[in-house]
Design a protein around this motif. Structure first.
Motif, PDB file in Angstrom:
ATOM      1  N   ASP A  25     108.373   5.229 -11.730  1.00  0.00           N
ATOM      2  CA  ASP A  25     108.276   4.818 -13.265  1.00  0.00           C
ATOM      3  C   ASP A  25     108.139   3.370 -13.228  1.00  0.00           C
ATOM      4  N   VAL A  26     108.496   2.622 -12.555  1.00  0.00           N
ATOM      5  CA  VAL A  26     108.691   1.110 -12.465  1.00  0.00           C
ATOM      6  C   VAL A  26     107.699   0.390 -11.565  1.00  0.00           C
TER       7      VAL A  26
ATOM      8  N   LEU B 239     103.891   0.950 -11.766  1.00  0.00           N
ATOM      9  CA  LEU B 239     103.323   0.599 -12.972  1.00  0.00           C
ATOM     10  C   LEU B 239     103.153  -1.037 -12.770  1.00  0.00           C
ATOM     11  N   GLU B 240     104.286  -1.800 -12.501  1.00  0.00           N
ATOM     12  CA  GLU B 240     104.572  -3.061 -12.316  1.00  0.00           C
ATOM     13  C   GLU B 240     103.454  -3.491 -11.292  1.00  0.00           C
TER      14      GLU B 240
ATOM     15  N   THR C 225     114.313  -7.867 -12.465  1.00  0.00           N
ATOM     16  CA  THR C 225     115.362  -7.355 -13.611  1.00  0.00           C
ATOM     17  C   THR C 225     114.830  -5.988 -14.003  1.00  0.00           C
ATOM     18  N   ARG C 226     113.539  -5.708 -13.778  1.00  0.00           N
ATOM     19  CA  ARG C 226     113.223  -4.354 -14.415  1.00  0.00           C
ATOM     20  C   ARG C 226     113.521  -3.180 -13.478  1.00  0.00           C
TER      21      ARG C 226
ATOM     22  N   HIS D 253      97.262  -2.238 -20.420  1.00  0.00           N
ATOM     23  CA  HIS D 253      97.119  -2.758 -21.494  1.00  0.00           C
ATOM     24  C   HIS D 253      97.968  -4.205 -21.566  1.00  0.00           C
ATOM     25  N   TRP D 254      99.079  -4.162 -20.794  1.00  0.00           N
ATOM     26  CA  TRP D 254     100.260  -5.314 -20.809  1.00  0.00           C
ATOM     27  C   TRP D 254     100.083  -6.215 -19.866  1.00  0.00           C
TER      28      TRP D 254
ATOM     29  N   ARG E 186     109.135  -6.947 -10.801  1.00  0.00           N
ATOM     30  CA  ARG E 186     110.301  -7.975 -11.588  1.00  0.00           C
ATOM     31  C   ARG E 186     111.673  -7.311 -10.953  1.00  0.00           C
TER      32      ARG E 186
END
Ligand SMILES: Nc1ncnc2c1ncn2[C@@H]1O[C@H](COP(=O)(O)OP(=O)(O)OP(=O)(O)O)[C@@H](O)[C@H]1O
Ligand SMILES: [Mg+2]
Lengths: 251, 267
Positions: A166-167, A170-171, A148-149, A247-248, A146
């Motif tokens: 970090d982003v 995981l994304e 925005t992230r 989990h997300w 994303r």
């Protein structure tokens, strides 16, 4: 009635066994070609408990696991690198898509020349196929992080490396797991096929093939079920790991 | 350093120390001029609402100030310093995509400190202080996807505040929330501003909200964006529901609406 919902999947299984039993009982199919469920499950039970089937099962598990490990070890870092630069990915996209679309079985002769008749060939063809599937998914997962992230991390002062670890990483995990699940399914298909035809003396593919050649139908069905259970088990394993660590996903 | 920056266009007599000075800012997208030699000062310790027609360049403005998109020309300084030398916070409209779903709310809030390599213990101490200051009572051990929209946006705002920013940017932060949540969040933002006095730039598409929260309302024209008006609203804080029916509030809001409609008609 709701509390019986978890039992719903059993209906299909029971249904299948009932139809199967009637087919055998009514002699719809030649009894030699279609043994009864009890005979088949007895063969499965015997085979898995100290029989040849259990040994072959483990062989296939081992080959599939090694090939998926090799595939993941190459595809995860490479996919992240390719995905983090859209232009880089675009420049190799065609090659990846081309080989991803090439039936992996068409690669056997080539790999046979390279690695000879043995485990190396089976494992490397499976790893090759699975690697491309995982690579493609990881790269897309990273690319579709994303925006925005990423911006959010950037305004917080995160360096490029940090944004990556970090982003982006995981994304990309939900998509990565899709790749792993598809990859392991493909690897299993290739391994089993290879075990049937590429001079094998063990493995589930070999077991199915041999049972058919010797006309031991209950054993053949038992081996097929074992292969099915294995495929299902691998998928389930990745699903459980995903649910635990990602989990997300889908939320 | 800039020598004697010009006062804000359409400005006020009271001398205020400029916190952000924007000089000669130009920006175009595919040959559409959004800003052309735009000058503006944002005074220190004030809350400025930015209001204007759709697509006039409100987001572009704060994104350029916050360094999210590059400027074509011009200079933006913060007390004479560059953006990289200051701490600032940015709150996105889309909280769902701005928070990190793999981190618990509290870890989201502390994340900027982690980036700044603040040790764990101090991170905890600072987030606890922030939580106490804001009087936040929600359970921050949960993951963002387990929270309501308003709670998530509150977490975003706290994440922006944890670094004790010199300046806070918010781009339509409440527009994805329902009305009840919006009212609640306005109060939270007002409280934050009162507690910290942080220079704040709020883009809002809701004129009532824009005026209610603001010390100054910056009204922009259609692009190329110019300052259509720069309106002062000095009512004491905390402002409450009663504020909404006070003559001064109504006058300022009516004036802003006038200017806005004039600008819309021009297009
Ligand atoms: N990345 C981009 N590429 C091309 N044009 C853009 C881009 N970003 C914005 N624009 C254009 O620039 C203008 C200003 O955009 P901006 O998002 O700043 O408007 P805004 O005032 O925030 O609008 P809104 O009220 O819809 O949020 C718009 O006309 C928009 O179409
Ligand atoms: Mg906008």
């Amino acid at each position: 009635m709701k509390r019986f919902d978890p039992l719903l999947p059993i209906i299909g299984v029971v249904g299948l066994i009932v139809i199967w039993s009637f087919a055998v009982w009514g002699q719809v199919v030649d009894p030699v070609l279609l043994p009864s469920p009890t005979k088949t499950f007895w063969a499965l039970w015997k085979g898995m408990n100290g029989g040849a089937l259990g040994f072959d099962f483990l062989k296939t598990v081992q080959r599939t696991a090694i090939s998926i490990l090799i595939a993941a070890a190459i595809a995860l870092p490479l996919g992240i690198v390719l995905g983090s630069s859209e232009r880089l990915y675009r420049s190799v996209e065609f090659v990846i898509d081309f080989f991803r679309s090439t039936p992996a079985s068409a690669m056997f002769p080539l790999f046979l020349v390279l690695f000879g008749v043995g485990d190396k060939t089976k494992i490397s063809v499976a790893a090759f196929g699975a690697m491309l599937v995982i690579l493609f998914n990881v790269a897309y997962g990273v690319m579709n992080a994303r925006k925005t992230r990423l911006l959010a991390a950037k305004v917080m002062g995160a360096s490029r490396l940090r944004v990556l670890t970090d982003v982006m990483l995981l994304e990309s995990l939900p998509q990565t797991f899709i790749g792993l699940r598809n990859g392991v399914s493909l690897a299993l298909v290739i391994i089993v096929v290879a075990e049937m035809f590429i001079g094998s003396t063990d493995g589930l593919g070999h077991r199915v093939f041999e049972a058919q050649q010797l006309f031991e139908m209950p054993d053949m069905y038992a081996a097929i079920f074992a292969a099915g259970a294995l495929g299902y088990g691998f998928n389930l394993l990745f699903l459980l790991v995903e649910r635990r660590f990602v989990h997300w996903s889908g939320k | 350093m800039l020598e004697t920056p010009a006062g804000p266009p359409g400005g006020t007599p009271a001398p205020e120390r400029a916190h952000v000075t924007i000089r000669g800012l130009s920006k175009r997208f595919n040959n559409v001029v959004i800003y052309d030699k735009f000058d503006f000062d944002i005074p220190r310790g004030t809350l400025i609402s930015v209001f204007g027609p759709n697509g006039c360049g409100k987001s572009t403005l704060i994104n350029m100030i916050a360094g999210l998109i590059p400027v074509d020309e011009g200079e933006i300084l913060f007390d004479g310093k560059k953006l990289s030398e200051i701490k600032f916070g940015y709150v996105f409209q889309n909280y769902r995509e701005a928070l990190f779903p793999w981190l618990r709310a509290i870890d989201n809030i502390e994340y900027p400190l982690k980036v700044m390599q603040v040790p764990n213990v101090e991170r905890r101490a600072r987030s606890e202080k922030l939580i106490a200051n804001l009087g936040v009572k929600i359970d921050l051990k949960r993951y963002p996807y387990e929270m309501s929209g308003g709670q998530q946006q509150l977490v975003s705002i706290m994440r922006a505040l944890i670094v004790e920013p010199e300046i806070l940017f918010l781009d339509e932060p409440f527009s994805a929330l329902d009305y009840e949540m919006t009212l609640f969040m306005r109060e939270q933002l007002q409280r934050v501003f009162q507690e910290t006095g942080t220079t704040t730039v709020l883009v809002s598409h809701d004129l009532e909200e824009a005026v209610y929260l603001a010390d100054r309302v910056l009204l922009l024209s259609r692009h190329p964006a110019l300052v259509a008006d720069y309106v002062r609203y000095d009512d004491a804080r905390p402002r409450t529901d009663a504020t909404l029916s006070e003559p001064e509030f109504i006058r300022v809001k009516a004036h802003c609406l006038d200017v806005f409609q004039r600008e819309v008609r021009k297009g």
